[in-house]
Design a protein around this motif. Sequence first.
Motif, PDB file in Angstrom:
ATOM      1  N   ASP A 128      24.482  83.999  84.167  1.00  0.00           N
ATOM      2  CA  ASP A 128      23.371  84.436  85.016  1.00  0.00           C
ATOM      3  C   ASP A 128      22.234  83.421  85.025  1.00  0.00           C
ATOM      4  OD1 ASP A 128      24.737  86.706  85.664  1.00  0.00           O
ATOM      5  OD2 ASP A 128      23.575  88.056  84.388  1.00  0.00           O
ATOM      6  N   LEU A 129      21.928  82.874  83.858  1.00  0.00           N
ATOM      7  CA  LEU A 129      20.855  81.883  83.785  1.00  0.00           C
ATOM      8  C   LEU A 129      21.190  80.643  84.605  1.00  0.00           C
ATOM      9  CD1 LEU A 129      19.938  82.119  79.989  1.00  0.00           C
ATOM     10  CD2 LEU A 129      18.444  82.725  81.899  1.00  0.00           C
ATOM     11  N   GLN A 130      22.452  80.244  84.593  1.00  0.00           N
ATOM     12  CA  GLN A 130      22.862  79.025  85.296  1.00  0.00           C
ATOM     13  C   GLN A 130      22.995  79.235  86.805  1.00  0.00           C
ATOM     14  OE1 GLN A 130      23.120  75.936  84.078  1.00  0.00           O
ATOM     15  NE2 GLN A 130      22.404  76.734  82.103  1.00  0.00           N
ATOM     16  N   THR A 131      23.403  80.423  87.223  1.00  0.00           N
ATOM     17  CA  THR A 131      23.704  80.634  88.649  1.00  0.00           C
ATOM     18  C   THR A 131      22.616  81.374  89.421  1.00  0.00           C
ATOM     19  OG1 THR A 131      24.911  82.693  88.184  1.00  0.00           O
ATOM     20  CG2 THR A 131      26.184  80.638  88.175  1.00  0.00           C
ATOM     21  N   LYS A 132      21.784  82.145  88.729  1.00  0.00           N
ATOM     22  CA  LYS A 132      20.802  82.976  89.430  1.00  0.00           C
ATOM     23  C   LYS A 132      19.361  82.520  89.251  1.00  0.00           C
ATOM     24  CE  LYS A 132      23.683  87.134  89.019  1.00  0.00           C
ATOM     25  NZ  LYS A 132      23.742  88.531  88.500  1.00  0.00           N
ATOM     26  N   GLN A 191      14.633  76.076  86.681  1.00  0.00           N
ATOM     27  CA  GLN A 191      14.076  76.361  85.353  1.00  0.00           C
ATOM     28  C   GLN A 191      15.026  75.881  84.261  1.00  0.00           C
ATOM     29  OE1 GLN A 191      11.147  77.104  85.284  1.00  0.00           O
ATOM     30  NE2 GLN A 191      10.662  78.187  87.174  1.00  0.00           N
ATOM     31  N   HIS A 192      15.245  74.576  84.202  1.00  0.00           N
ATOM     32  CA  HIS A 192      16.190  74.054  83.215  1.00  0.00           C
ATOM     33  C   HIS A 192      15.729  74.289  81.781  1.00  0.00           C
ATOM     34  CE1 HIS A 192      13.322  70.726  83.585  1.00  0.00           C
ATOM     35  NE2 HIS A 192      13.764  70.274  82.413  1.00  0.00           N
ATOM     36  N   LEU A 193      14.414  74.272  81.549  1.00  0.00           N
ATOM     37  CA  LEU A 193      13.918  74.501  80.200  1.00  0.00           C
ATOM     38  C   LEU A 193      14.119  75.952  79.775  1.00  0.00           C
ATOM     39  CD1 LEU A 193      10.593  72.438  80.271  1.00  0.00           C
ATOM     40  CD2 LEU A 193      12.736  71.831  79.141  1.00  0.00           C
ATOM     41  N   ALA A 194      13.756  76.873  80.633  1.00  0.00           N
ATOM     42  CA  ALA A 194      13.938  78.287  80.311  1.00  0.00           C
ATOM     43  C   ALA A 194      15.415  78.618  80.124  1.00  0.00           C
ATOM     44  CB  ALA A 194      13.334  79.163  81.411  1.00  0.00           C
ATOM     45  N   GLN A 195      16.266  78.047  80.972  1.00  0.00           N
ATOM     46  CA  GLN A 195      17.704  78.292  80.840  1.00  0.00           C
ATOM     47  C   GLN A 195      18.194  77.919  79.450  1.00  0.00           C
ATOM     48  OE1 GLN A 195      19.044  75.864  84.078  1.00  0.00           O
ATOM     49  NE2 GLN A 195      19.142  77.556  85.545  1.00  0.00           N
ATOM     50  N   SER A 196      17.810  76.749  78.995  1.00  0.00           N
ATOM     51  CA  SER A 196      18.291  76.244  77.716  1.00  0.00           C
ATOM     52  C   SER A 196      17.677  76.977  76.534  1.00  0.00           C
ATOM     53  CB  SER A 196      17.982  74.743  77.614  1.00  0.00           C
ATOM     54  OG  SER A 196      18.318  74.239  76.343  1.00  0.00           O
ATOM     55  N   ARG A 252      14.765  90.632  82.668  1.00  0.00           N
ATOM     56  CA  ARG A 252      15.759  91.591  83.166  1.00  0.00           C
ATOM     57  C   ARG A 252      17.178  91.101  82.907  1.00  0.00           C
ATOM     58  NH1 ARG A 252      13.548  92.235  87.617  1.00  0.00           N
ATOM     59  NH2 ARG A 252      14.832  90.983  89.014  1.00  0.00           N
ATOM     60  N   MET A 253      17.407  89.806  83.039  1.00  0.00           N
ATOM     61  CA  MET A 253      18.730  89.243  82.719  1.00  0.00           C
ATOM     62  C   MET A 253      19.105  89.515  81.263  1.00  0.00           C
ATOM     63  SD  MET A 253      19.011  85.473  84.391  1.00  0.00           S
ATOM     64  CE  MET A 253      18.858  85.168  86.150  1.00  0.00           C
ATOM     65  N   ILE A 254      18.145  89.302  80.385  1.00  0.00           N
ATOM     66  CA  ILE A 254      18.392  89.536  78.963  1.00  0.00           C
ATOM     67  C   ILE A 254      18.783  90.991  78.733  1.00  0.00           C
ATOM     68  CG2 ILE A 254      17.326  89.589  76.677  1.00  0.00           C
ATOM     69  CD1 ILE A 254      15.578  87.210  77.585  1.00  0.00           C
ATOM     70  N   ALA A 255      18.019  91.902  79.328  1.00  0.00           N
ATOM     71  CA  ALA A 255      18.332  93.328  79.173  1.00  0.00           C
ATOM     72  C   ALA A 255      19.709  93.662  79.739  1.00  0.00           C
ATOM     73  CB  ALA A 255      17.249  94.170  79.858  1.00  0.00           C
ATOM     74  N   ASP A 256      20.011  93.119  80.907  1.00  0.00           N
ATOM     75  CA  ASP A 256      21.287  93.436  81.564  1.00  0.00           C
ATOM     76  C   ASP A 256      22.489  92.954  80.762  1.00  0.00           C
ATOM     77  OD1 ASP A 256      20.028  94.670  83.671  1.00  0.00           O
ATOM     78  OD2 ASP A 256      20.117  92.946  85.011  1.00  0.00           O
ATOM     79  N   ASN A 257      22.327  91.863  80.027  1.00  0.00           N
ATOM     80  CA  ASN A 257      23.462  91.296  79.303  1.00  0.00           C
ATOM     81  C   ASN A 257      23.540  91.704  77.838  1.00  0.00           C
ATOM     82  OD1 ASN A 257      25.045  89.323  81.125  1.00  0.00           O
ATOM     83  ND2 ASN A 257      22.911  88.835  81.592  1.00  0.00           N
ATOM     84  N   LEU A 258      22.456  92.177  77.284  1.00  0.00           N
ATOM     85  CA  LEU A 258      22.496  92.625  75.893  1.00  0.00           C
ATOM     86  C   LEU A 258      22.737  94.117  75.765  1.00  0.00           C
ATOM     87  CD1 LEU A 258      19.688  90.605  74.046  1.00  0.00           C
ATOM     88  CD2 LEU A 258      22.039  89.959  74.562  1.00  0.00           C
ATOM     89  N   TYR A 259      22.492  94.867  76.855  1.00  0.00           N
ATOM     90  CA  TYR A 259      22.583  96.319  76.780  1.00  0.00           C
ATOM     91  C   TYR A 259      23.407  96.870  77.934  1.00  0.00           C
ATOM     92  CZ  TYR A 259      18.784  95.274  73.633  1.00  0.00           C
ATOM     93  OH  TYR A 259      18.031  94.723  72.627  1.00  0.00           O
ATOM     94  N   ILE A 300      13.111  77.423  96.735  1.00  0.00           N
ATOM     95  CA  ILE A 300      12.831  78.575  97.592  1.00  0.00           C
ATOM     96  C   ILE A 300      14.023  78.855  98.510  1.00  0.00           C
ATOM     97  CG2 ILE A 300      11.267  79.524  99.334  1.00  0.00           C
ATOM     98  CD1 ILE A 300      10.100  79.159  96.489  1.00  0.00           C
ATOM     99  N   LYS A 301      14.656  77.808  98.999  1.00  0.00           N
ATOM    100  CA  LYS A 301      15.852  77.991  99.830  1.00  0.00           C
ATOM    101  C   LYS A 301      16.972  78.678  99.049  1.00  0.00           C
ATOM    102  CE  LYS A 301      17.363  74.899 102.643  1.00  0.00           C
ATOM    103  NZ  LYS A 301      17.860  73.632 103.222  1.00  0.00           N
ATOM    104  N   LEU A 302      17.120  78.310  97.782  1.00  0.00           N
ATOM    105  CA  LEU A 302      18.150  78.940  96.965  1.00  0.00           C
ATOM    106  C   LEU A 302      17.835  80.418  96.722  1.00  0.00           C
ATOM    107  CD1 LEU A 302      18.731  76.110  94.323  1.00  0.00           C
ATOM    108  CD2 LEU A 302      20.272  76.778  96.186  1.00  0.00           C
ATOM    109  N   CYS A 303      16.568  80.717  96.524  1.00  0.00           N
ATOM    110  CA  CYS A 303      16.165  82.117  96.352  1.00  0.00           C
ATOM    111  C   CYS A 303      16.432  82.910  97.631  1.00  0.00           C
ATOM    112  CB  CYS A 303      14.686  82.207  95.991  1.00  0.00           C
ATOM    113  SG  CYS A 303      14.288  81.604  94.340  1.00  0.00           S
ATOM    114  N   ALA A 304      16.153  82.290  98.780  1.00  0.00           N
ATOM    115  CA  ALA A 304      16.416  82.950 100.063  1.00  0.00           C
ATOM    116  C   ALA A 304      17.912  83.193 100.244  1.00  0.00           C
ATOM    117  CB  ALA A 304      15.864  82.105 101.203  1.00  0.00           C
ATOM    118  N   ARG A 305      18.709  82.217  99.883  1.00  0.00           N
ATOM    119  CA  ARG A 305      20.170  82.378  99.963  1.00  0.00           C
ATOM    120  C   ARG A 305      20.622  83.567  99.121  1.00  0.00           C
ATOM    121  NH1 ARG A 305      23.436  78.461  96.379  1.00  0.00           N
ATOM    122  NH2 ARG A 305      22.588  80.028  94.943  1.00  0.00           N
TER     123      ARG A 305
END
Length: 386
Positions: free
Chosen positions: A120-124, A128-133, A169-176, A332-337
């Motif tokens: 989810d971090l990589q595709t969604k 945010q490369h720092l936050a992902q890592s 929300r990603m963290i919650a969705d994947n841990l619980y 922004i284009k990726l978010c729109a997609r």
Amino acid sequence: MNGTGGRSAGRVASRPSALMILVLLLHLVCSRTVAADLFNFGSISNVSTYYFNYFYCNIWEGECQENQDDVALQVPTRDLWAGFPQDYINLLHHWYCSLGQCCESGDCRITNNITGLSRDLQTKLHGQHLAQSVVLKAIQGFIKNPDSNKPLTLSFHGWSGTGKNFVARMIADNLYRDGVKSECVQLFIAPFHFPHARLVDTYKNQLREAIKDMVLRCPQTLFIFDEAEKLHPGLIDAIKPFMDHYDNVDGVSYRRAIFLFLSNIGGAAINDVALDFWHSGQNREDIGMEDLEHRLRTETLESEGGFAQSGLMSGHLIDFFVPFLPLEYRHIKLCARDAYAARGLEADEATLDEVAKAMLYVPKEERLFSAQGCKSIPQRINFFLP
């Protein structure tokens, strides 16, 4: 046949197996009374009560005891069955698990899907490369270390719309299993839950009790504090012991809990670093934690509000300051997609460009960063729908 009939029929069909298991269990308990010294009688009593209540509530449709369906009632561990033949233990365990009442974690509310979180971090999450890592490594390391000496405490920093809530929300969705709706997840919004400074003493007691109650019911609880910069310093200090290096606080261990603090503190500093990299012709992906974490810590200490004045900072209890970079046109284009895809639609490049161009960009000269991030994209695409 209606849904109720189907459920009853399923239960009736299960009764012979349930009876066989109960008879087998009772036979084994009685046949081994001569070796009673091998057992902890309190544990055997608890286990017998657990299974009887489960069968009575879920197989024979009797009146369920309070919390009987709560998945916090875990499958009894095999240590309690040390005196029983292994074949019988396996038979009972496999049958019980076939009903969907047990799972590898021992608590069916908790999934700890690190693979899903990474995906989810990589595709969604865009730009945010720092936050992902940092988020992935911090969560993964904490989950894999059952002997952590303190709860995990992360502080997310950045402009609105850059993905802080999205990642929480990603963290919650994947841990619980139930995501943010899980009884193991609690969200606090500072101006909503704690709006009046004059009531801070009341809030302290309420917050302490809420956290204690949550951890008692679910040791690996996720606490999310949104708009954390607006928390009263006394409120943070009231819960500081829960995030410190204590074995327990009043008999309760908080070492498996996770605390997330989301704030706009340091947003301007993060943007300045990103802009400097752009001006110097460097890729934003070359920005490292060494370029930002110290600045974020300094900004937080110098900011107005609860963080700067609380013992959370002076006690060095925040494990990672996680920067969320400002988003550019391509993000922004990726978010729109993604927003179109969430509605089952596929947008062409021209449409995505139209959505991205409709956003406001700053600074005024460079028009490089989206002033709102991706926050309003799901609503804005309505304007471009046929």
